[in-house]
Scaffold this motif. Structure first.
Motif, PDB file in Angstrom:
ATOM      1  N   GLY A  28      85.266  37.282 143.600  1.00 59.79           N
ATOM      2  CA  GLY A  28      86.265  37.454 144.660  1.00 59.79           C
ATOM      3  C   GLY A  28      85.958  36.689 145.933  1.00 59.79           C
ATOM      4  N   VAL A  29      85.347  35.508 145.779  1.00 59.26           N
ATOM      5  CA  VAL A  29      85.034  34.650 146.931  1.00 59.26           C
ATOM      6  C   VAL A  29      85.569  33.260 146.655  1.00 59.26           C
ATOM      7  CG1 VAL A  29      82.986  35.976 147.578  1.00 59.26           C
ATOM      8  CG2 VAL A  29      82.751  34.065 146.012  1.00 59.26           C
ATOM      9  N   SER A  30      85.455  32.382 147.643  1.00 58.57           N
ATOM     10  CA  SER A  30      85.951  31.016 147.445  1.00 58.57           C
ATOM     11  C   SER A  30      84.926  30.192 146.666  1.00 58.57           C
ATOM     12  CB  SER A  30      86.228  30.350 148.796  1.00 58.57           C
ATOM     13  OG  SER A  30      85.009  30.063 149.453  1.00 58.57           O
ATOM     14  N   GLU A  31      85.424  29.092 146.105  1.00 58.39           N
ATOM     15  CA  GLU A  31      84.539  28.191 145.364  1.00 58.39           C
ATOM     16  C   GLU A  31      83.522  27.529 146.293  1.00 58.39           C
ATOM     17  OE1 GLU A  31      84.986  24.670 142.022  1.00 58.39           O
ATOM     18  OE2 GLU A  31      86.742  25.887 142.545  1.00 58.39           O
ATOM     19  N   ALA A  32      83.922  27.302 147.553  1.00 53.83           N
ATOM     20  CA  ALA A  32      82.997  26.727 148.541  1.00 53.83           C
ATOM     21  C   ALA A  32      81.826  27.670 148.801  1.00 53.83           C
ATOM     22  CB  ALA A  32      83.741  26.420 149.839  1.00 53.83           C
ATOM     23  N   THR A  33      82.091  28.971 148.814  1.00 53.79           N
ATOM     24  CA  THR A  33      81.017  29.953 148.999  1.00 53.79           C
ATOM     25  C   THR A  33      80.030  29.886 147.841  1.00 53.79           C
ATOM     26  OG1 THR A  33      82.490  31.413 150.231  1.00 53.79           O
ATOM     27  CG2 THR A  33      80.516  32.415 149.292  1.00 53.79           C
ATOM     28  N   ILE A  34      80.549  29.718 146.643  1.00 56.33           N
ATOM     29  CA  ILE A  34      79.675  29.609 145.460  1.00 56.33           C
ATOM     30  C   ILE A  34      78.831  28.347 145.559  1.00 56.33           C
ATOM     31  CG2 ILE A  34      79.626  29.381 142.934  1.00 56.33           C
ATOM     32  CD1 ILE A  34      80.369  32.201 144.053  1.00 56.33           C
ATOM     33  N   ARG A  35      79.450  27.226 145.977  1.00 61.47           N
ATOM     34  CA  ARG A  35      78.690  25.977 146.139  1.00 61.47           C
ATOM     35  C   ARG A  35      77.578  26.150 147.165  1.00 61.47           C
ATOM     36  NH1 ARG A  35      83.693  23.399 145.655  1.00 61.47           N
ATOM     37  NH2 ARG A  35      83.888  23.290 147.930  1.00 61.47           N
ATOM     38  N   ASN A  36      77.890  26.783 148.295  1.00 62.33           N
ATOM     39  CA  ASN A  36      76.876  27.005 149.336  1.00 62.33           C
ATOM     40  C   ASN A  36      75.763  27.926 148.832  1.00 62.33           C
ATOM     41  OD1 ASN A  36      78.265  25.397 151.161  1.00 62.33           O
ATOM     42  ND2 ASN A  36      79.371  27.120 152.070  1.00 62.33           N
ATOM     43  N   THR A  37      76.140  28.950 148.108  1.00 62.98           N
ATOM     44  CA  THR A  37      75.148  29.881 147.557  1.00 62.98           C
ATOM     45  C   THR A  37      74.237  29.158 146.568  1.00 62.98           C
ATOM     46  OG1 THR A  37      76.707  31.707 147.808  1.00 62.98           O
ATOM     47  CG2 THR A  37      74.851  32.063 146.322  1.00 62.98           C
ATOM     48  N   LEU A  38      74.828  28.323 145.715  1.00 66.23           N
ATOM     49  CA  LEU A  38      74.017  27.572 144.743  1.00 66.23           C
ATOM     50  C   LEU A  38      73.108  26.573 145.436  1.00 66.23           C
ATOM     51  CD1 LEU A  38      76.471  26.998 141.768  1.00 66.23           C
ATOM     52  CD2 LEU A  38      74.356  28.330 141.775  1.00 66.23           C
ATOM     53  N   THR A  39      73.594  25.928 146.492  1.00 67.80           N
ATOM     54  CA  THR A  39      72.758  24.976 147.227  1.00 67.80           C
ATOM     55  C   THR A  39      71.533  25.676 147.801  1.00 67.80           C
ATOM     56  OG1 THR A  39      74.687  23.635 147.785  1.00 67.80           O
ATOM     57  CG2 THR A  39      72.735  23.325 149.143  1.00 67.80           C
ATOM     58  N   SER A  40      71.745  26.857 148.374  1.00 70.19           N
ATOM     59  CA  SER A  40      70.625  27.634 148.911  1.00 70.19           C
ATOM     60  C   SER A  40      69.661  28.047 147.795  1.00 70.19           C
ATOM     61  CB  SER A  40      71.169  28.872 149.621  1.00 70.19           C
ATOM     62  OG  SER A  40      70.120  29.703 150.027  1.00 70.19           O
ATOM     63  N   ALA A  41      70.206  28.471 146.661  1.00 68.92           N
ATOM     64  CA  ALA A  41      69.361  28.882 145.529  1.00 68.92           C
ATOM     65  C   ALA A  41      68.590  27.693 144.965  1.00 68.92           C
ATOM     66  CB  ALA A  41      70.216  29.527 144.443  1.00 68.92           C
ATOM     67  N   TYR A  42      69.241  26.526 144.872  1.00 68.72           N
ATOM     68  CA  TYR A  42      68.549  25.317 144.383  1.00 68.72           C
ATOM     69  C   TYR A  42      67.342  25.020 145.264  1.00 68.72           C
ATOM     70  CZ  TYR A  42      72.745  24.031 141.610  1.00 68.72           C
ATOM     71  OH  TYR A  42      73.780  23.992 140.727  1.00 68.72           O
ATOM     72  N   ARG A  43      67.536  25.114 146.588  1.00 59.56           N
ATOM     73  CA  ARG A  43      66.446  24.819 147.522  1.00 59.56           C
ATOM     74  C   ARG A  43      65.296  25.798 147.309  1.00 59.56           C
ATOM     75  NH1 ARG A  43      65.807  27.276 151.940  1.00 59.56           N
ATOM     76  NH2 ARG A  43      67.989  27.884 152.163  1.00 59.56           N
ATOM     77  N   LYS A  44      65.602  27.077 147.171  1.00 64.27           N
ATOM     78  CA  LYS A  44      64.557  28.081 146.975  1.00 64.27           C
ATOM     79  C   LYS A  44      63.849  27.909 145.639  1.00 64.27           C
ATOM     80  CE  LYS A  44      66.658  31.586 149.923  1.00 64.27           C
ATOM     81  NZ  LYS A  44      67.296  32.916 149.953  1.00 64.27           N
ATOM     82  N   LEU A  45      64.575  27.488 144.618  1.00 66.22           N
ATOM     83  CA  LEU A  45      63.982  27.306 143.287  1.00 66.22           C
ATOM     84  C   LEU A  45      63.286  25.958 143.142  1.00 66.22           C
ATOM     85  CD1 LEU A  45      66.846  28.762 141.058  1.00 66.22           C
ATOM     86  CD2 LEU A  45      64.662  29.835 141.590  1.00 66.22           C
ATOM     87  N   GLY A  46      63.605  25.010 144.043  1.00 63.90           N
ATOM     88  CA  GLY A  46      63.000  23.676 143.962  1.00 63.90           C
ATOM     89  C   GLY A  46      63.602  22.832 142.853  1.00 63.90           C
ATOM     90  N   VAL A  47      64.905  22.985 142.609  1.00 66.65           N
ATOM     91  CA  VAL A  47      65.592  22.223 141.569  1.00 66.65           C
ATOM     92  C   VAL A  47      66.801  21.516 142.182  1.00 66.65           C
ATOM     93  CG1 VAL A  47      64.851  23.760 139.720  1.00 66.65           C
ATOM     94  CG2 VAL A  47      67.020  24.186 140.873  1.00 66.65           C
ATOM     95  N   SER A  48      67.448  20.648 141.387  1.00 65.36           N
ATOM     96  CA  SER A  48      68.587  19.904 141.927  1.00 65.36           C
ATOM     97  C   SER A  48      69.858  20.050 141.091  1.00 65.36           C
ATOM     98  CB  SER A  48      68.212  18.425 142.049  1.00 65.36           C
ATOM     99  OG  SER A  48      67.868  17.912 140.777  1.00 65.36           O
ATOM    100  N   ASN A  49      69.818  20.796 139.989  1.00 60.60           N
ATOM    101  CA  ASN A  49      71.047  20.974 139.202  1.00 60.60           C
ATOM    102  C   ASN A  49      71.102  22.376 138.604  1.00 60.60           C
ATOM    103  OD1 ASN A  49      69.777  20.971 136.512  1.00 60.60           O
ATOM    104  ND2 ASN A  49      69.337  18.820 136.974  1.00 60.60           N
ATOM    105  N   ARG A  50      72.275  22.742 138.111  1.00 60.60           N
ATOM    106  CA  ARG A  50      72.501  24.113 137.646  1.00 60.60           C
ATOM    107  C   ARG A  50      71.730  24.450 136.378  1.00 60.60           C
ATOM    108  NH1 ARG A  50      77.728  25.045 138.645  1.00 60.60           N
ATOM    109  NH2 ARG A  50      77.895  26.918 137.403  1.00 60.60           N
ATOM    110  N   GLN A  51      71.527  23.466 135.489  1.00 60.25           N
ATOM    111  CA  GLN A  51      70.776  23.744 134.258  1.00 60.25           C
ATOM    112  C   GLN A  51      69.318  24.093 134.584  1.00 60.25           C
ATOM    113  OE1 GLN A  51      72.679  20.962 134.620  1.00 60.25           O
ATOM    114  NE2 GLN A  51      74.341  21.357 133.184  1.00 60.25           N
ATOM    115  N   ASP A  52      68.708  23.279 135.459  1.00 60.14           N
ATOM    116  CA  ASP A  52      67.321  23.553 135.852  1.00 60.14           C
ATOM    117  C   ASP A  52      67.216  24.876 136.619  1.00 60.14           C
ATOM    118  OD1 ASP A  52      66.539  21.207 134.653  1.00 60.14           O
ATOM    119  OD2 ASP A  52      66.423  20.060 136.529  1.00 60.14           O
ATOM    120  N   ALA A  53      68.225  25.150 137.450  1.00 58.44           N
ATOM    121  CA  ALA A  53      68.221  26.401 138.214  1.00 58.44           C
ATOM    122  C   ALA A  53      68.291  27.607 137.288  1.00 58.44           C
ATOM    123  CB  ALA A  53      69.390  26.418 139.191  1.00 58.44           C
ATOM    124  N   ALA A  54      69.170  27.543 136.299  1.00 62.61           N
ATOM    125  CA  ALA A  54      69.306  28.656 135.359  1.00 62.61           C
ATOM    126  C   ALA A  54      68.017  28.856 134.568  1.00 62.61           C
ATOM    127  CB  ALA A  54      70.475  28.408 134.411  1.00 62.61           C
TER     128      ALA A  54
END
Length: 131
Positions: A28-54
């Motif tokens: 129930g949020v915007s797609e931009a919010t999901i992109r921002n959330t993933l960008t923050s998670a990528y930084r914390k995980l030290g990865v650059s794409n969704r497959q590596d993050a998962a």
């Protein structure tokens, strides 16, 4: 570093194979919010794409967003703990190899000699009774 509850939610859905639009609709949020959330998670995980993050999220983080460490480190600690619990300390100390080999050789020679002598006496007794 700790993942936020929203980052954990989004990474779980990424791990399940959902795209950003599907995740946004489900939460129930915007797609931009999901992109921002993933960008923050990528930084914390030290990865650059969704497959590596998962993959990294699945291996190194729990479902509450706490960092557990690399899988091989956890496995090593668990293996060491299991070994320590399953194997009580032993008081038996085997003799040195040279000593054991000498005793075994002497025992084998004695066994063959006595066995051969007993077999020879039995055969002589059977032979003497037969004739």
């Amino acid at each position: 570093m700790r993942l936020t509850p929203r980052e954990v939610q989004v990474l779980q859905l990424v791990r399940d194979g959902l795209r950003n639009g599907q995740i946004a609709t489900r939460l129930g949020v915007s797609e931009a919010t999901i992109r921002n959330t993933l960008t923050s998670a990528y930084r914390k995980l030290g990865v650059s794409n969704r497959q590596d993050a998962a993959a990294k999220f699945t291996e190194e983080w729990d479902e509450f967003g706490r960092y557990l460490g690399p899988l091989y480190q956890r496995k090593t600690v668990l293996d060491q703990t299991a070994k320590a619990v399953s194997e009580p300390p032993s008081r038996y100390r085997p003799p040195e190899p040279g000593f054991l080999n000498a005793v075994m050789a002497q025992s084998l020679i004695l066994l063959v000699t006595v066995g051969g002598l007993a077999f020879g006496l039995a055969a002589a007794w059977v032979f003497a009774k037969a004739f």
